[in-house]
Every structure is written in C-alpha cells, then in structure tokens.
Design an enzyme around this catalytic site. Structure first.
Site, mmCIF file in Angstrom:
data_model
loop_
_atom_site.group_PDB
_atom_site.id
_atom_site.type_symbol
_atom_site.label_atom_id
_atom_site.label_comp_id
_atom_site.label_asym_id
_atom_site.label_seq_id
_atom_site.Cartn_x
_atom_site.Cartn_y
_atom_site.Cartn_z
ATOM 1 N N LYS A 1 -20.202 23.152 -18.478
ATOM 2 C CA LYS A 1 -19.750 24.601 -18.045
ATOM 3 C C LYS A 1 -20.444 25.108 -16.625
ATOM 4 C CE LYS A 1 -19.556 29.292 -20.224
ATOM 5 N NZ LYS A 1 -20.167 30.180 -21.438
ATOM 6 N N SER B 1 -16.153 32.526 -23.736
ATOM 7 C CA SER B 1 -16.201 32.341 -22.187
ATOM 8 C C SER B 1 -16.310 30.801 -22.232
ATOM 9 C CB SER B 1 -17.165 33.050 -21.412
ATOM 10 O OG SER B 1 -18.724 32.432 -21.950
ATOM 11 N N SER C 1 -19.409 32.616 -27.370
ATOM 12 C CA SER C 1 -18.796 32.024 -26.224
ATOM 13 C C SER C 1 -18.817 30.354 -26.311
ATOM 14 C CB SER C 1 -19.389 32.225 -25.009
ATOM 15 O OG SER C 1 -19.095 33.468 -24.678
#
Lengths: 484, 95
Positions: free
Chosen positions: A76, A151, A175
């Site tokens: 990420k 997210s 997330s």
C-alpha cells in the site's frame, strides 16, 4: 500460475521449476496487461523488482532463504519505501520520494520478497471506497462498475485480480477487512502494536495497524510472520513474542466457542449477506464448534466515537504537512500563513479536509470535553464489551460489511452513509483487537466477507479458524473471470 | 449541531487550511451532518468512566537519553521544496 499459494511458489522456486526472475516478469506482465482496467497500482517499480528477483534467486541457490524469498508482493502506498514515490494517495505527497524504508518494508526486503510496486488507496487512508485517491478510483475486479472498498482498495483489487501474490494494507477503521470482503480475498488486521507503524504514514495513531491481504489464510500467516514483531522505532510497538503462525493453523476446531453478537445481525444487514454468513457459521457448527449468542451493547456507538477520535488524531498528525519540509508547496506565497493555508488547501482533497476540520473543531477550546473526552470514555465501554465477551467465547463472528460492493459514485457525495459501511469493523480498532475477513459464499455474484474477531495477540487462532474453513470449502478460490 | 459559514472559516483558520468561498456552504453542511452523527454519543451516561488512553492500557516505553540517529540532514532535505545552507526557506516572517 497466479493461482499458486506462497508455499506452492516457494516449493516451485526451490525445485527449480521457475526462477524468481521469471515469476516476477510474469506478474509485471499481468500488471501491464490488466491494471488499466483496475487502477490498482500508483507506482510499479519494475527495475527494482527485477533486481530484487535476481538477488532472491542467488539467495535461494545458497539455501539461506525465507518462505517469502523471491515472492512478488505489493505494498500500500502508505508505507514509505526508500527511493520510491510514497504518495499516500494524495496530491500533497505526489512529489515525495521517501528517504527511508518503513519497518514493514525493511522486514519484507529482509525476507527477500520482491516488491512489485505501490498500490492505490483512499487519500491518507480516509475512505471506504477508494474513490478519494488523487490518482483516481480503483475498480472492483468482480465488476468494474463497483468499488473495491477502502482504504486499501488497490491492494485488495491487485490480490483478487492476480496482479501480485500478496499485498500489505493498513486498517484504521476497517481498511484491510472491508476491501478484503468486497473483493473476495483474505485480510488480517493484527492486534494494535503487533506490526510496526514506523514509516507507515500516520492517520490516527491509536488505531492504525498494518497487516496482510492475501488469497488464503495460510498466505496471510506467512506474510504476518515476516511483518510482525517489535520495532523500537515505533513508540507503541508491542514487545510480545511472535509465535509461529503456521504451527497450529490446521488444528481441530472441536469445542471452539464462537460468539455471535446480536448487534451485528440487525436490520442494517442485507439479507443476502446474512444468508452467506449463516452458511459459514453452520460450517463451523458441523466442525464441532459451539455457537453462543452474545451482545456488544455499545457497538452502535462505534461509528460516532470513531468520527471524533480518528479526525482528532488526523488533524494533529496531518499538521506536519506545512509546505516547508516536504510535500506540496503552493506557488508564490505572500507570507508564511498564506504558505501554510494554500499548500494545505491545494494538497489535500475534500474528505481529508473534512476530517481535519472536524478534528480541529473537536479539539478546539471549549469543545474538548464534549467530544474527545466523551468519545474516549465511550471507547472504554466499547472495549469492555469485548473483554466481557471474551470471558465467554474464543472468537467472535459476524459480517465484515453490511452489504456487498456498492457502485462507483453511489455514496461519494454522502460522507455519513459512506462512514456507516464500516459499522461492523470500527469497534475492533477502537478496542485494539485483531480481526480478519475471509470470503464466504458470494451473494448475487459479489463477494461476501465473514469477520472473525479474536482476543489480543490471538492472530494464530484467527488464522487457524480461517484456514479450517478454507481447507473444507472452495469459496476463497473463486476468481473474477475477466482476470483469469 | 449546525455549523454556519463563519464557523467553518474560523475552524479552517485554526487548521491553517484554505477553504474557498464557494466551498464554504457545502463544507458547513457536511460537517453539520457529521456532528449530528457524533451527537449520538450524548445518549450515553459516562459519569465516572475512565477515558481510554491506549488500546492495551500500556504505558509509554522509555529509552536511554542517548543519540541513536546519524545526522542525515542533506539526505532528508533532498525532498524539501526550498533550502539554503542547510536551512528550510519560508517567506519573510520579520519585517
């Protein structure tokens, strides 16, 4: 090839069936072939990946290799990666080349993993649909008109579509688990402090936690084995010893006590999702588990509490982005105040601004007691609910999200309805507990995630419970046809 | 809880965040909706409840007061928008 698990790939690398260089090339080719449809990567580090693959091949030959050596993974874009753009999905950091590695990145590099690149995400991890990214929305591989969740939407979509073997994510209010559920993959949010926050760009420091996003619980165990452990550079890093996560992953579940909180099966849960969750619970009952009805009476308050605590911490953490030391700076500032205000006004998107403003308001003179203090008190009550439940049960189960993936744009203009899509995941962060999402029977062709919540540092138990399901069912093996 | 444009202007100033004139109404209405959600907390009696400071109720770990970092000023200033002689440059603050 993209169906193979980490242990199968590790065996193939050792048997000389393929090299890490070939495996890496295979994944890089898949990214260039498919990612246009998904937008799951912000940066692909092709050269560095191929160089790392070569080193991994040498290490494999020397016999001194880890299970992750030579395995292509994605991170990420919230994890600072030395010499690589680390944008956190924001215009603010579009020009930011990180000058050091996050703890998680150092550990993955140390294990010899091949880092393919950085995945797309909601800006500063604030969002539940991956639509707040400066780099555009990520699309769900199961249906590109749907959101992948957020997210960590880029990591979830990349794993689901086979554009990496495994990925890292972060979870502040759901997330990792919510996008894992919406994309049909396995995601694990460890106990607060289990995985280092060093170099993980901060959103809400008392809630943020990194973890693996994978195609199976076994792969998650292997990833977590590398990621977890004490890091003195993280002031809240846990000093607890890291167990071997594969040791008991296949253990029998007879006598396991599973708690079902009635609040997680209320009128907000879609009937299709409820049916899939029920089927998974029936599986565990057949395995000899005992199903116990429990209550987490304060769980409805987790969303309001979160939208005080998280914005308050975010308004403080994001004060560092001032246009002076790194990140975006506005043109021709007329004075210092103008420099701060315009750099921040231009660098941050709408959702990040909303949260900074809410947090600033909640912490401002005269409002602290009514908002922040009150929220931290209720947070204690929420945490106590779990403590009471764990006196009675080993794990808690319920849905990860109230619905399957929703349409792109469907909730984008209504922040509060977006916030409510995390209703079943947020309490776990407030309490600091580990939680997992595993795919169960899809509803109407769309993935559904079963959430499994454990007591502090019980990641091995969660992995065991998830792995047993995946040994006896095929739900986690379903893949979107477009990316076969 | 309903916020006016002027409230948003004040909060935005505290946050040193530029919010343009034409965004103010939307931001005020979004923030008011979020505060309405947050108001649900008021239904709970929290008298005597200790605020939660850490999920695991741990206290802050301390370390020896010793230098552990090398000086990497040039390396870290490599990502700064404007520097000179090892200093960060900002608009003039003293007339």
């Amino acid at each position: 090839m993209q169906e193979k698990s980490i242990s199968e790939l590790a065996a193939g690398l050792r048997a000389g069936e393929f090299s890490s260089a070939e495996l890496t090339r295979f994944y890089l080719d898949r990214i260039s072939q498919h990612d246009e449809k998904l937008n799951s990567y912000i940066t692909v580090t092709e050269e560095a990946a191929l160089a790392a693959a070569e080193s991994a091949d040498a290490r494999l030959k020397s016999g001194d290799a880890d299970l992750l050596t030579g395995i292509p993974v994605a991170n990420k874009d919230i994890f600072c990666t030395n010499g690589v753009k680390s944008s956190c999905g924001s215009r603010m950091l579009d020009n930011f080349i990180a000058p050091y590695d996050a703890g998680v990145i150092s550990r993955l590099k140390g294990a010899g993993a091949v880092l393919l690149g950085k995945t797309n995400m909601d800006e500063f991890a604030m969002g539940s649909s991956n639509e707040t990214s400066y780099y555009g929305p990520v699309r769900n591989p199961w249906d590109t008109e749907l959101v992948p969740g957020g997210s960590s939407g880029g990591s979830a979509a990349a794993v689901a579509a086979g554009l990496c073997v495994a990925a890292t994510g972060t979870d502040t209010g759901g997330s990792i688990r919510q996008p894992a559920a919406l994309c049909g993959i396995t995601g694990l949010k460890p106990t607060y402090g289990r995985v280092s926050r060093f170099g993980m760009i901060a959103f809400a420091s008392s809630l943020d936690q990194g973890g693996p996003m994978t195609r199976s619980a076994e792969d998650a165990a292997i990833m977590l084995q590398s990621m977890a452990g004490f890091d003195e550079r993280d002031s809240t890093s846990a000093q607890e010893a890291v167990p071997n996560y594969l040791a008991d992953i296949d253990a029998d579940l007879k006598g396991l006590k599973i708690g079902l909180p009635k609040e997680y099966f209320d009128e907000g849960l879609s009937p299709e999702v409820a049916a899939s969750i029920q089927e998974a619970i029936d599986f565990y009952r057949q395995q000899g588990a005992e199903i116990i009805d429990i209550s987490l009476p304060n769980s409805a308050l987790s969303v309001p509490v979160y939208y005080v605590v998280a914005p308050a911490e975010c308004s403080s953490n994001l004060a560092r982005f001032d246009g002076v030391r790194f990140g975006h700076r506005c043109d021709d500032p007329k004075d210092l105040e103008d420099l701060y205000k315009r750099s921040r006004g231009e660098g941050f998107g709408a959702e990040v601004k909303r949260r900074i403003l809410i947090g600033t308001y909640a912490l401002s003179a005269g409002y602290y007691d009514a908002y922040y203090l009150k929220a931290q008190q209720i947070r204690h009550l929420i945490s106590d609910d779990f403590a009471k439940a764990f006196e009675q049960v080993d794990v808690i189960m319920g849905p990860t999200a109230p619905t399957t993936a929703f349409g792109l744009g469907e909730k984008a203009d209504d922040p509060v309805s977006m916030y409510l899509s995390d209703i079943y995941t947020i309490a776990v962060n407030l309490a600091g507990l580990p939680g997992m999402s595993v795919p169960v029977r899809p509803a109407d062709g769309k993935p559904v995630g079963l959430q499994i919540i454990g007591n502090y540092f019980q990641e091995a138990k969660l992995l065991n419970v998830a792995h047993r399901l995946q040994q006896e069912t095929e739900w986690h093996k379903a893949r979107p046809a477009t990316f076969a | 809880m309903s916020l006016e444009r002027s409230d948003v202007e004040k909060i935005a100033h505290l946050a040193r965040l530029a919010v343009s004139e034409n965004e103010l109404d939307n931001v005020a209405s979004d923030l008011s909706n979020i505060l309405d959600l947050v108001e649900q907390m008021n239904a709970v009696n929290t008298d005597g409840v200790t605020p939660m400071a850490h999920p695991l109720h741990m206290s802050q770990r301390l370390r020896d007061d010793a230098v552990t970092e090398d000086n990497q000023r040039d390396h870290f200033q490599g990502v700064a928008p404007a520097t000179e002689n090892g200093l960060y440059l900002v608009p003039k603050v003293i007339e």
